[in-house]
Design a protein around this motif. Structure first.
Motif, mmCIF file in Angstrom:
data_model
loop_
_atom_site.group_PDB
_atom_site.id
_atom_site.type_symbol
_atom_site.label_atom_id
_atom_site.label_comp_id
_atom_site.label_asym_id
_atom_site.label_seq_id
_atom_site.Cartn_x
_atom_site.Cartn_y
_atom_site.Cartn_z
ATOM 1 N N UNK A 91 1.386 10.604 -13.742
ATOM 2 C CA UNK A 91 -0.003 10.334 -13.384
ATOM 3 C C UNK A 91 -0.154 9.712 -12.002
ATOM 4 N N UNK A 92 0.938 9.292 -11.397
ATOM 5 C CA UNK A 92 0.891 8.672 -10.066
ATOM 6 C C UNK A 92 1.731 9.495 -9.092
ATOM 7 N N UNK A 93 1.133 10.551 -8.563
ATOM 8 C CA UNK A 93 1.863 11.454 -7.681
ATOM 9 C C UNK A 93 2.318 10.789 -6.392
ATOM 10 N N UNK A 94 1.646 9.716 -5.977
ATOM 11 C CA UNK A 94 2.039 9.023 -4.749
ATOM 12 C C UNK A 94 3.396 8.337 -4.914
ATOM 13 N N UNK A 95 3.855 8.153 -6.145
ATOM 14 C CA UNK A 95 5.157 7.531 -6.393
ATOM 15 C C UNK A 95 6.274 8.553 -6.587
ATOM 16 N N UNK A 96 5.937 9.825 -6.664
ATOM 17 C CA UNK A 96 6.936 10.856 -6.944
ATOM 18 C C UNK A 96 8.045 10.925 -5.900
ATOM 19 N N UNK A 97 7.669 10.898 -4.631
ATOM 20 C CA UNK A 97 8.675 11.007 -3.570
ATOM 21 C C UNK A 97 9.654 9.831 -3.571
ATOM 22 N N UNK A 98 9.180 8.586 -3.523
ATOM 23 C CA UNK A 98 10.147 7.481 -3.488
ATOM 24 C C UNK A 98 11.002 7.383 -4.753
ATOM 25 N N UNK B 126 0.815 -1.213 0.000
ATOM 26 C CA UNK B 126 0.000 0.000 0.000
ATOM 27 C C UNK B 126 0.848 1.261 0.000
ATOM 28 N N UNK B 127 1.933 1.279 0.746
ATOM 29 C CA UNK B 127 2.791 2.449 0.854
ATOM 30 C C UNK B 127 4.121 2.156 0.180
ATOM 31 N N UNK B 128 4.459 2.872 -0.907
ATOM 32 C CA UNK B 128 5.711 2.591 -1.603
ATOM 33 C C UNK B 128 6.961 2.805 -0.762
ATOM 34 N N UNK B 129 6.952 3.768 0.164
ATOM 35 C CA UNK B 129 8.142 4.055 0.957
ATOM 36 C C UNK B 129 7.751 4.851 2.187
ATOM 37 N N UNK B 130 8.285 4.469 3.312
ATOM 38 C CA UNK B 130 8.074 5.214 4.545
ATOM 39 C C UNK B 130 8.869 6.513 4.453
ATOM 40 N N UNK B 131 8.232 7.649 4.667
ATOM 41 C CA UNK B 131 8.908 8.951 4.530
ATOM 42 C C UNK B 131 10.024 9.149 5.558
ATOM 43 N N UNK B 132 10.023 8.396 6.647
ATOM 44 C CA UNK B 132 11.067 8.526 7.663
ATOM 45 C C UNK B 132 12.258 7.615 7.404
ATOM 46 N N UNK B 133 12.158 6.774 6.396
ATOM 47 C CA UNK B 133 13.240 5.837 6.099
ATOM 48 C C UNK B 133 14.428 6.589 5.476
#
Length: 72
Positions: free
Chosen positions: A56-63, A21-28
């Motif tokens: 098109x997938x902004x949830x993947x931008x950070x990781x 569900x979560x591509x990457x923990x932001x604290x990692x």
């Protein structure tokens, strides 16, 4: 979008990977591993494909951005 994602999974031999569900923990905190751990050309192709996918997938931008910075 689904077709592009499935093509990427098969192209990079990751079709059997389990989704999360979560591509990457932001604290990692990520750090570069040994440069011998993977083929840099192959890894860059994966990251470049994912960068295109993040349009098109902004949830993947950070990781994807984080991994791209580490490999630079």
């Amino acid at each position: 979008q689904r077709h592009y994602a499935l093509n990427m999974l098969f192209k990079f031999k990751m079709a059997d990977c389990k989704p999360i569900l979560t591509p990457l923990d932001r604290n990692m905190k990520l750090r570069p591993a040994s440069r011998k751990a993977c083929n840099p050309t192959w890894f860059r192709q994966i990251v470049e494909s994912l960068i295109y996918f993040t349009i098109t997938r902004l949830d993947l931008s950070y990781p994807v951005g984080l991994i791209n910075q580490i490999m630079s």
